[in-house]
Scaffold this motif. Sequence first.
Motif, PDB file in Angstrom:
ATOM      1  N   GLY A 142      -3.992  94.061 -11.119  1.00 25.65           N
ATOM      2  CA  GLY A 142      -3.748  95.203 -10.250  1.00 25.65           C
ATOM      3  C   GLY A 142      -4.140  94.979  -8.810  1.00 25.65           C
ATOM      4  O   GLY A 142      -4.169  95.936  -8.025  1.00 25.65           O
ATOM      5  N   GLU A 164      -3.359  92.932  -5.244  1.00 30.10           N
ATOM      6  CA  GLU A 164      -2.367  92.153  -4.484  1.00 30.10           C
ATOM      7  C   GLU A 164      -3.001  90.844  -3.995  1.00 30.10           C
ATOM      8  O   GLU A 164      -4.208  90.810  -3.692  1.00 30.10           O
ATOM      9  CB  GLU A 164      -1.877  92.953  -3.283  1.00 30.10           C
ATOM     10  CG  GLU A 164      -1.152  94.247  -3.626  1.00 30.10           C
ATOM     11  CD  GLU A 164       0.290  94.010  -4.028  1.00 30.10           C
ATOM     12  OE1 GLU A 164       0.786  92.886  -3.829  1.00 30.10           O
ATOM     13  OE2 GLU A 164       0.905  94.953  -4.562  1.00 30.10           O
ATOM     14  N   SER A 172      -0.730  91.488  -9.290  1.00 26.66           N
ATOM     15  CA  SER A 172       0.024  92.720  -9.043  1.00 26.66           C
ATOM     16  C   SER A 172       1.350  92.745  -9.798  1.00 26.66           C
ATOM     17  O   SER A 172       2.127  93.683  -9.640  1.00 26.66           O
ATOM     18  CB  SER A 172       0.291  92.876  -7.546  1.00 26.66           C
ATOM     19  OG  SER A 172       1.119  91.824  -7.064  1.00 26.66           O
TER      20      SER A 172
END
Length: 245
Positions: free
Chosen positions: A71, A73, A105
């Motif tokens: 989750g 980036e 991500s």
Amino acid sequence: MNVRVFPSEQEAATACAAYIAAEVRAKPDLVLGLPTGRSPINVYKEMGALHARGELDLSRATTFNLDEFLGVEPEDPASFRAYMERHLFRHVNLAPERIHFFDGSAPDAEAECARYDAAVASAGGMDLVLLGIGPNGHIAFNEPGESLHATSHRVLLSRETRQTLAPLVGDDVSRVPMAALTLGIAPLIQGRQVHLIAFGASKGAAVTAMVHGPISPRCPASFLQLHQNVHLWLDSVAARGVQRR
């Protein structure tokens, strides 16, 4: 296991980095597996210094990082990709296209894990895997449990693991993500060489269990006993339980 014990973390890190540099000189297209966390920081610092002195050329090497937060980036300062940029990548001459990372991500974690396993296989596996070890005996993010995953997978991080990572995000454990993507045990122990670094009293029990304990998923690092080319780089504190045997 080839156990090397040094008076200090810095001396161990310097020697480990010099060994890696020698292996790269012998095989310039070496495929490296690289960890994150606190333990490898000084190793990476020494690798950067070796490159600055013209003693480490990574232009033909390939790297696979062992894990990434789920989750997050790649550009997020809390990502392991950003960690690697800060501590190693910007200080050496790795070709960007030869740097491999999980995409934390990615919308489909299972597909991302399958993609990553395929990339490792396409590279022919890893020649040299550098590992840290958690106080609970985890390697990469393979946490202790009833069983272990052979292949890359999504993992829920233990509170103990999250606490050990807190210094990387301002000592705030609430900022450490709850889950991650990680390589499984199989590609780690299939690496042609495995080098594990461990420093400080908090790692002592895990190191002792890894070397002298039973092979068990309760201590994932214990599976390294099955490997024929494992090198441990320890400071004297982490090695106390090993040296007493």
